[in-house]
Design a protein around this motif. Structure first.
Motif, PDB file in Angstrom:
ATOM      1  N   ASP A 107      44.110  41.569  34.672  1.00 13.00           N
ATOM      2  CA  ASP A 107      42.678  41.303  34.768  1.00 13.00           C
ATOM      3  C   ASP A 107      42.024  42.510  35.422  1.00 13.00           C
ATOM      4  N   ARG A 116      38.097  44.289  36.270  1.00 12.83           N
ATOM      5  CA  ARG A 116      36.638  44.166  36.288  1.00 12.83           C
ATOM      6  C   ARG A 116      36.044  45.369  37.002  1.00 12.83           C
ATOM      7  N   GLU A 172      34.707  44.063  31.714  1.00 14.36           N
ATOM      8  CA  GLU A 172      35.834  43.198  32.015  1.00 14.36           C
ATOM      9  C   GLU A 172      36.858  43.276  30.900  1.00 14.36           C
TER      10      GLU A 172
END
Length: 147
Positions: free
Chosen positions: A111, A113, A130
């Motif tokens: 992940d 961002r 993102e």
């Protein structure tokens, strides 16, 4: 207990395994995969980086575990960049299936961002990038469950 060289070799083998062996994909936020870890803070005022290391893969054998990292960079007031990634092990499960294909129990959690709140405020719109798909082709996502 494993020595440092064997621990590094095992970690490298697990990382290579997640890159080369397919696992049933299921997207989830890596924070849901990792649980708790060891926290480190870089900086105490103004810009900081909050680091969390996850090593339950090595301490929870043969159960579920992870080996990964979470990095959060902020200005002190705004979170700018977040990266969470690591190897997730679903546990040994059925012994005969595990012995037949041990790498099928591994997946990669990822992940990322990047946001610029100061630019967002000036433009009046959200300026955020993102990505939750692993950035390498052929790398399966970990099957994570929300706690």
């Amino acid at each position: 207990m494993l020595g440092p060289a064997r621990s590094l070799a095992l970690a490298s083998l697990l990382l290579v395994a997640t890159i080369t062996v397919p696992v049933a994909p299921a997207a989830a936020d890596p924070a849901d995969c990792f649980g708790s870890g060891e926290e480190l803070d870089i900086g105490s005022e103004g810009p900081t980086i909050d680091v969390t290391l996850y090593t339950s893969l090595f301490t929870n054998i043969p159960g579920e575990g992870t080996f990964g990292v979470s990095l959060v960079g902020s200005t002190g007031e705004h979170r700018i960049i977040t990266l969470r990634t690591g190897v997730v092990f679903a546990g040994v499960g059925d012994a005969s299936e595990f012995l037949a294909d041990p790498f099928s129990r591994f997946g990669l959690a990822f992940d990322y961002r990047f946001t610029l709140p100061m630019v967002s405020a000036a433009l009046g719109e959200d300026v955020t990038y993102e990505q939750s798909d692993p950035p390498v082709d052929g790398v399966p996502e970990a099957n994570c469950s929300v706690d």
